[in-house]
Scaffold this motif. Structure first.
Motif, short mmCIF file in Angstrom:
data_model
loop_
_atom_site.label_atom_id
_atom_site.label_comp_id
_atom_site.label_asym_id
_atom_site.label_seq_id
_atom_site.Cartn_x
_atom_site.Cartn_y
_atom_site.Cartn_z
N ARG A 2 0.84 -1.19 0.00
CA ARG A 2 0.00 0.00 0.00
C ARG A 2 0.88 1.24 0.00
N VAL A 3 1.91 1.21 0.85
CA VAL A 3 2.78 2.37 0.94
C VAL A 3 3.47 2.63 -0.40
N ARG A 5 2.31 1.98 -3.36
CA ARG A 5 1.34 2.59 -4.28
C ARG A 5 1.16 4.06 -3.97
N GLU A 6 1.07 4.35 -2.67
CA GLU A 6 0.93 5.75 -2.26
C GLU A 6 2.16 6.55 -2.69
N LEU A 9 2.05 7.35 -6.30
CA LEU A 9 1.11 8.41 -6.60
C LEU A 9 1.67 9.78 -6.20
N GLY A 301 -5.50 10.49 4.16
CA GLY A 301 -5.13 9.18 4.69
C GLY A 301 -3.88 8.59 4.08
N TYR A 302 -3.09 9.44 3.38
CA TYR A 302 -1.81 8.96 2.86
C TYR A 302 -0.80 8.91 3.99
N HIS A 303 0.06 7.87 3.98
CA HIS A 303 0.96 7.65 5.10
C HIS A 303 2.22 8.50 5.04
N THR B 90 -3.63 7.40 10.78
CA THR B 90 -3.71 7.72 9.36
C THR B 90 -4.73 6.82 8.67
N ARG B 93 -8.21 7.69 9.69
CA ARG B 93 -8.67 8.90 9.01
C ARG B 93 -9.15 8.57 7.59
N ALA B 94 -8.40 7.70 6.92
CA ALA B 94 -8.77 7.34 5.55
C ALA B 94 -10.16 6.70 5.51
N LEU B 122 -6.40 4.63 -2.10
CA LEU B 122 -5.91 3.99 -0.88
C LEU B 122 -6.63 2.67 -0.62
#
Ligand SMILES: Nc1ncnc2c1ncn2[C@@H]1O[C@H](COP(=O)(O)OP(=O)(O)OP(=O)(O)O)[C@@H](O)[C@H]1O
Ligand SMILES: [Mg+2]
Lengths: 393, 240
Positions: A2-3, A5-6, A9, A301-303, B90, B93-94, B122
């Motif tokens: 997931r990270v 992919r983020e 982006l 919500g991006y890390h 985080t 929140r998403a 996400l």
């Protein structure tokens, strides 16, 4: 996953606004390009020099010098010593007898074409057998010297780097008026930096009597070397040292090779430090310009880890593009570039060799610098409170 | 805690307990929120009204987990936000929060549709499903179909705020937090945005917390809360 992919982006979004900070991004990229250009150029010089000296020696040729001398210039062998080499076991025998080449090497003063300063040009006296023992030597213009007529042939690199050594040129040295009747190549070897003439003429011009500097011997095979060497060394009256030609030239290149590599690496590291700070600066500018953008994505919500990675990735991207540019420039400007240096007091002409592995090393070095440059700005970007980023406009 | 389990329906969605927040500037400490208690029921449309600089945005940021209180507790659907680590917060929140800001805060380099798509990236969704949800959200907020590929700079303020609302609701979050959503719009565009929020609250049962210093906007909410000197003052139902 997931990270990543983020991260991807964030990187894409960042690069889309690249045009707004093209100037700083270019400064960073050009900085890396400069570092890689210098690093690759210097290392390609070392590689080219090494290549020239390696290309000179073959492993089935042995070189016999006087005992205790490590180089041809400081070695003297008598005619008798020279003849005895031909009797040693393992020497190849051809239609003309044992394939040995007695050679005399002297240095003469010649003016360098570019710098116009006087430099030592190696002048070698050989017999007809030299062309059998050194099969790399081939004429590219004119014809071979005829014994006793004060004719010389000139290596291609020597012709290029010294004045007055073109075909049909004449020059005076050792009281003799020499005439250039041919030009030869050595397939990348060091002899292309030399002038050759017939042995007796050189001996008399420089009053060396019957003596030579070295005897080269072509062996029946590389495996015949130990026996050949043992035989000559066990003969107490002979008093010689024996070397594989290949190793002899490789060893000669080692000192300079190391010097160039170490000096070049130090220069590149210092420049690299500069480029690192320039890139870190760029990334700080990028990060503060993108503070709002990062904050927005963080609210969605991006890390933070993705923010860190994307900043580092962007820095590495600048570095790698710079690295590719630098390596390309090094290839365009320096590959095959002819240079000369002193080796054992005589001039060696060699060509810079920008090899794929050197280019890759340069690009990797830039990538590592880019990674380091991105770390601190990335940490700063991730630590910045989101609320503050949202406020900042 | 046992009380929550026994009577889940009576428990408010969000509960602030003695929440304090101060900022340090130089040697000076500014106490912005001072032991605030507040309960927000599920399905409410709450307007938080206070003069400028009184800590409205600060409170909203705490509710959305963008910042952490110095003291006190924020319980969200039974979860204490202070117990979540940075990564978990985080992630939380998403899933649970949609933000709408006064200045829209769209990414200028992306088209309207791409901006709305951002929170969906996400999640594990296919391209087609994302496109479907983006289109649905944009249509729900009344954003014109022929403007999907426009960049924010090519849109009016009202249109940008619609895109921002679409981005906030596209993941179907538990709560919508709006910080002066009409503050930068003229009266007509502002009214349309308020109509939209009212509709989201009534028809889709979205819980909305809206910060404003505009009494006209506050009137549209179900509940009005006044924040005074870092403390929650008057709470009353509006006529809406
Ligand atoms: N990061 C910060 N550092 C220092 N002080 C801050 C910070 N953020 C907010 N403040 C201060 O806290 C107080 C409350 O700010 P906040 O933004 O919450 O007010 P607000 O009610 O939203 O005001 P407005 O209506 O103007 O948006 C202000 O005095 C502000 O200067
Ligand atoms: Mg505010």
């Amino acid at each position: 996953m997931r990270v990543l992919r983020e991260t991807w982006l964030l990187l894409v979004v960042s690069l889309r606004s690249l045009h707004k900070r093209l100037d700083v991004a270019l400064v960073a990229t050009v900085g890396f390009a400069g570092v890689v250009l210098v690093l690759v150029a210097v290392l390609s010089m070392a590689a080219g020099f090494r290549h020239t000296l390696r290309a000179t020696g073959s492993n089935d040729v042995a070189l016999v010098l006087r005992k205790g001398s490590g180089a041809e210039l400081s070695s003297t062998l008598s005619l008798d010593q020279a003849r005895r080499v031909g009797d040693a076991p393992g020497v190849a025998v051809g239609a003309h007898g044992p394939e040995i080449s007695p050679e005399l090497l002297v240095l003469i003063n010649r003016r360098e074409r570019r710098s116009r300063i006087l430099a030592n040009a190696p002048f070698r006296g050989v017999t007809a057998s030299a062309f059998r023992v050194h099969p790399h030597i081939h004429l590219v213009a004119g014809h071979r010297f005829k014994p006793g007529l004060d004719q010389v042939i000139v290596g291609r690199a020597a012709e290029e780097s010294f004045r007055g050594l073109r075909l049909r040129d004449r020059f005076t040295s050792g009281g003799v008026r020499w005439r250039v009747v041919g030009v030869f190549g050595d397939r990348g070897g060091i002899h292309a930096s030399e002038i050759w003439t017939d042995l007796p003429t050189l001996e008399s011009a420089y009053r060396r009597g019957d003596s030579v500097s070295a005897v080269y011997a072509r062996l029946v095979s590389p495996a015949a070397y130990p026996r050949f060497r043992a035989n000559l060394l066990h003969n107490p009256e002979l008093s010689v040292s024996v070397h594989r030609e290949e190793r002899y030239y490789a060893r000669q290149s080692r000192g300079l090779d190391r010097f160039i590599t170490v000096a070049g690496t130090i220069i590149a590291l210092m420049m690299g430090l500069g480029a690192l700070f320039a890139a870190a600066n760029t990334m700080y500018a990028t990060v503060s310009e993108r503070a709002r953008e990062v904050a927005i994505l963080r609210t969605l919500g991006y890390h933070a880890a993705a923010v860190v990675l994307s900043v580092v990735a962007e820095s590495v991207l600048y570095a790698l593009s710079g690295g590719v540019l630098g390596a390309l420039a090094a290839f365009l400007f320096f590959n095959g570039f002819e240079a000369s240096t002193l080796n054992n007091f005589s001039v060696v002409v060699f060509r810079f060799a920008v090899t794929p592995s050197l280019a890759a090393a340069g690009i990797l070095f830039a990538g590592a610098l880019g990674f380091l440059a991105g770390l601190a700005p990335a940490a700063a970007a991730a630590r910045r409170p989101i609320a503050a980023g949202i406020r900042a406009l | 805690m046992t009380e929550i389990a026994a009577q889940p329906s009576s428990e408010p969605l969000i509960r602030l307990e003695r929440v304090s927040k101060s900022y340090r500037r130089g040697g000076e400490t500014i106490q912005v929120l001072d032991r605030v208690d507040l309960a927000i029921p599920r399905g409410d449309f709450l307007a938080l009204m206070a003069p400028s600089g009184s800590g409205k945005s600060t409170l909203l940021n705490l509710l959305g987990g963008l910042d952490r209180p110095d003291e006190g507790s924020i319980l969200f659907d039974g979860v204490a936000l202070e117990s979540l680590g940075p990564r978990a917060l985080t992630r939380w929140r998403a899933i649970h929060v949609g933000f709408v800001f006064q200045l829209y805060h769209l990414l200028p380099v992306l088209s309207a549709a791409r901006n709305v798509e951002l929170p969906l990236l996400l999640q594990r969704l296919g391209r087609a499903e994302r496109a479907r949800r983006v289109a649905a959200a944009l249509s729900l907020v009344g954003f014109p179909d022929d403007r999907h590929t426009f960049r924010p700079t090519e849109l009016s303020g009202g249109q940008q705020q619609r895109v921002a609302i679409a981005r906030a609701i596209v993941t179907n979050p538990t709560v919508l937090l709006c910080d002066e959503p009409t503050g930068d719009l003229d009266r007509r565009a502002g009214d349309e945005i308020l109509d939209l929020l009212v509709e989201l609250n009534r028809r889709l049962d979205k819980t909305i917390v809206m910060v404003t210093h505009d009494p006209h906007a506050a009137e549209r909410a179900r509940t009005l809360v006044r924040l005074e000197k870092g403390l929650v003052g008057e709470i009353r139902a509006t006529s809406s």
